[in-house]
Motif scaffolding. Structure first.
Motif, PDB file in Angstrom:
ATOM      1  N   ALA A  82      17.327 -30.243 -25.788  1.00 54.34           N
ATOM      2  CA  ALA A  82      18.061 -29.145 -25.140  1.00 54.34           C
ATOM      3  C   ALA A  82      19.950 -29.377 -25.107  1.00 54.34           C
ATOM      4  O   ALA A  82      19.844 -29.720 -23.820  1.00 54.34           O
ATOM      5  CB  ALA A  82      17.171 -28.292 -23.946  1.00 54.34           C
ATOM      6  N   ASP A  90      18.926 -29.283 -29.951  1.00 55.86           N
ATOM      7  CA  ASP A  90      19.094 -28.327 -29.529  1.00 55.86           C
ATOM      8  C   ASP A  90      19.206 -26.854 -30.397  1.00 55.86           C
ATOM      9  O   ASP A  90      19.503 -27.030 -31.694  1.00 55.86           O
ATOM     10  CB  ASP A  90      20.545 -28.010 -29.008  1.00 55.86           C
ATOM     11  CG  ASP A  90      20.869 -27.576 -28.305  1.00 55.86           C
ATOM     12  OD1 ASP A  90      21.149 -27.528 -26.685  1.00 55.86           O
ATOM     13  OD2 ASP A  90      20.781 -25.483 -28.144  1.00 55.86           O
ATOM     14  N   THR A 131      20.293 -24.085 -30.188  1.00 54.76           N
ATOM     15  CA  THR A 131      21.954 -23.042 -30.808  1.00 54.76           C
ATOM     16  C   THR A 131      22.448 -24.663 -31.716  1.00 54.76           C
ATOM     17  O   THR A 131      22.999 -25.349 -31.355  1.00 54.76           O
ATOM     18  CB  THR A 131      21.919 -23.041 -29.668  1.00 54.76           C
ATOM     19  OG1 THR A 131      21.633 -22.748 -28.703  1.00 54.76           O
ATOM     20  CG2 THR A 131      23.810 -22.284 -29.470  1.00 54.76           C
ATOM     21  N   ARG A 133      18.096 -32.207 -19.040  1.00 54.40           N
ATOM     22  CA  ARG A 133      18.795 -31.644 -18.319  1.00 54.40           C
ATOM     23  C   ARG A 133      19.307 -30.202 -18.150  1.00 54.40           C
ATOM     24  O   ARG A 133      19.517 -29.726 -19.353  1.00 54.40           O
ATOM     25  CB  ARG A 133      20.415 -32.057 -17.727  1.00 54.40           C
ATOM     26  CG  ARG A 133      20.584 -31.739 -16.736  1.00 54.40           C
ATOM     27  CD  ARG A 133      22.681 -32.920 -16.512  1.00 54.40           C
ATOM     28  NE  ARG A 133      23.615 -31.387 -17.246  1.00 54.40           N
ATOM     29  CZ  ARG A 133      24.698 -32.398 -17.088  1.00 54.40           C
ATOM     30  NH1 ARG A 133      25.445 -33.183 -16.629  1.00 54.40           N
ATOM     31  NH2 ARG A 133      25.406 -31.788 -18.068  1.00 54.40           N
TER      32      ARG A 133
HETATM   33  C1  LIG Z   1      21.941 -25.136 -19.812  1.00 53.37           C
HETATM   34  S1  LIG Z   1      22.335 -25.940 -21.123  1.00 53.37           S
HETATM   35  C2  LIG Z   1      22.280 -27.065 -20.890  1.00 53.37           C
HETATM   36  C3  LIG Z   1      22.437 -28.682 -21.878  1.00 53.37           C
HETATM   37  C4  LIG Z   1      22.303 -29.790 -21.592  1.00 53.37           C
HETATM   38  N1  LIG Z   1      21.275 -30.418 -21.470  1.00 53.37           N
HETATM   39  C5  LIG Z   1      23.620 -30.090 -21.012  1.00 53.37           C
HETATM   40  O1  LIG Z   1      23.106 -30.398 -19.913  1.00 53.37           O
HETATM   41  O2  LIG Z   1      25.032 -30.256 -20.552  1.00 53.37           O
HETATM   42  C6  LIG Z   1      20.963 -25.348 -21.827  1.00 53.37           C
HETATM   43  C7  LIG Z   1      20.505 -25.602 -23.615  1.00 53.37           C
HETATM   44  O3  LIG Z   1      19.491 -25.656 -23.906  1.00 53.37           O
HETATM   45  C8  LIG Z   1      19.066 -25.051 -25.054  1.00 53.37           C
HETATM   46  N2  LIG Z   1      17.839 -24.688 -25.011  1.00 53.37           N
HETATM   47  C9  LIG Z   1      17.195 -23.614 -24.890  1.00 53.37           C
HETATM   48  N3  LIG Z   1      15.860 -23.696 -24.731  1.00 53.37           N
HETATM   49  C10 LIG Z   1      15.549 -24.688 -25.949  1.00 53.37           C
HETATM   50  C11 LIG Z   1      15.012 -25.053 -26.740  1.00 53.37           C
HETATM   51  N4  LIG Z   1      13.465 -24.489 -26.507  1.00 53.37           N
HETATM   52  N5  LIG Z   1      14.590 -26.332 -27.429  1.00 53.37           N
HETATM   53  C12 LIG Z   1      16.013 -26.923 -27.681  1.00 53.37           C
HETATM   54  N6  LIG Z   1      17.030 -26.312 -27.429  1.00 53.37           N
HETATM   55  C13 LIG Z   1      17.152 -25.102 -26.311  1.00 53.37           C
HETATM   56  C14 LIG Z   1      20.534 -24.261 -24.995  1.00 53.37           C
HETATM   57  O4  LIG Z   1      20.155 -23.918 -26.777  1.00 53.37           O
HETATM   58  C15 LIG Z   1      21.444 -24.992 -24.525  1.00 53.37           C
HETATM   59  O5  LIG Z   1      22.219 -25.767 -24.852  1.00 53.37           O
END
Ligand SMILES: C[S@@+](CC[C@H](N)C(=O)[O-])C[C@H]1O[C@@H](n2cnc3c(N)ncnc32)[C@H](O)[C@@H]1O
Length: 256
Positions: free
Chosen positions: A51, A72, A74, A116
């Motif tokens: 993610a 990720d 998205t 994270r």
């Molecule tokens: C708050 S952002 C955090 C991004 C990154 N981890 C950071 O801390 O800079 C949450 C991310 O989780 C991704 N996400 C949410 N559910 C997910 C899943 N089931 N599998 C992969 N990515 C996911 C979203 O697309 C988003 O980019």
């Protein structure tokens, strides 16, 4: 048909792609440096970021290890991550679309995996830990950083109301106890645990979430009704100077 929550995640993080990448808190020492330092420096190690969003973590980690693969859900985030890494001239990172609850990697194919600020968006966070543990080799590392909520039920419910009004893709923050227990339940061995206070610009945070501007008045009202037990989510200061004070839980496990 994809689950509703996946649509909600993609909508929210397509909306937030640029603003999230710009948010100062994502590069703060308490949220980025403290997490990445938990990965042992090893120029031969292969890491996975789950993610990854725009991949500030992958970029920082790439300087400590051999390579980083970010996944990720998205598409706009994966494109942003690749573009940012290219702009920064970071060659040992790559990105792909993927679901944290069903990773498309072989067992034991990484030396470490980290994530994270993601578990609070995912309805089945234990499944994510299980997948991270599966793709890491025996003796490898699993590292999670996320902001957490209070053990007290009233405080946690009040906190979640505000989070969901501001970002409809928010699912539920964990408590440090629950996060620790989930690691044990998937067979990981706790190696290190820290709780680090940090704060961010409340106005920037509210405006970044797709629900924030429309819900601002209701959120202001909820803020006046904070339970006395609320500790993990607090707004301090006045007007334009308001800061949101949170707790970042950092946990490192080893796979046996
Ligand atoms: C708050 S952002 C955090 C991004 C990154 N981890 C950071 O801390 O800079 C949450 C991310 O989780 C991704 N996400 C949410 N559910 C997910 C899943 N089931 N599998 C992969 N990515 C996911 C979203 O697309 C988003 O980019």
């Amino acid at each position: 048909m994809e689950p509703m929550y996946e649509e909600s995640i993609r909508d929210e993080f397509t909306h937030q792609t640029d603003s999230f990448a710009r948010a100062p808190v994502m590069n703060a020492a308490e949220t980025l440096g403290a997490l990445v330092e938990l990965a042992p420096a090893d120029a031969g190690a292969r890491w996975l970021e789950v993610a990854c969003g725009p991949a500030a973590v992958s970029q920082a980690l790439a300087g400590r290890v051999g390579s980083v693969h970010g996944v990720d859900l998205t598409p706009a985030m994966v494109e942003k991550a690749a573009a940012e890494a290219e702009r920064e001239g970071i060659a040992n990172v790559e990105f792909s679309l993927g679901d944290a609850t069903a990773l498309e990697f072989e067992d034991a194919s990484f030396d470490g995996a980290l994530t994270r600020f993601s578990l609070h968006h995912i309805p089945a966070p234990k499944r994510v830990l299980e997948e991270m543990a599966r793709v890491v080799r025996p003796g490898g590392w699993v590292i999670v950083g996320d902001h957490v909520t209070d053990a007290d039920g009233d405080a946690a419910a009040w906190h979640e109301e505000i989070e969901r009004l501001r970002d409809p893709s928010h699912w539920a923050c964990l408590t440090p106890d629950r996060l620790r227990a989930m690691g044990e339940e998937v067979g990981l061995h706790l190696d290190l645990e820290e709780l680090i206070p940090f704060d961010l610009d409340f106005g920037e945070w509210l405006g970044r979430g797709s629900g924030g501007p429309a819900a601002a008045a209701l959120i202001d009202r909820l803020l006046t009704e904070a339970p006395e037990t609320a500790d993990s989510f607090r707004v301090v200061g006045e007007g334009e100077e308001r800061r949101l004070a949170l707790h970042n839980s950092l946990t490192r496990w080893r796979r046996s």
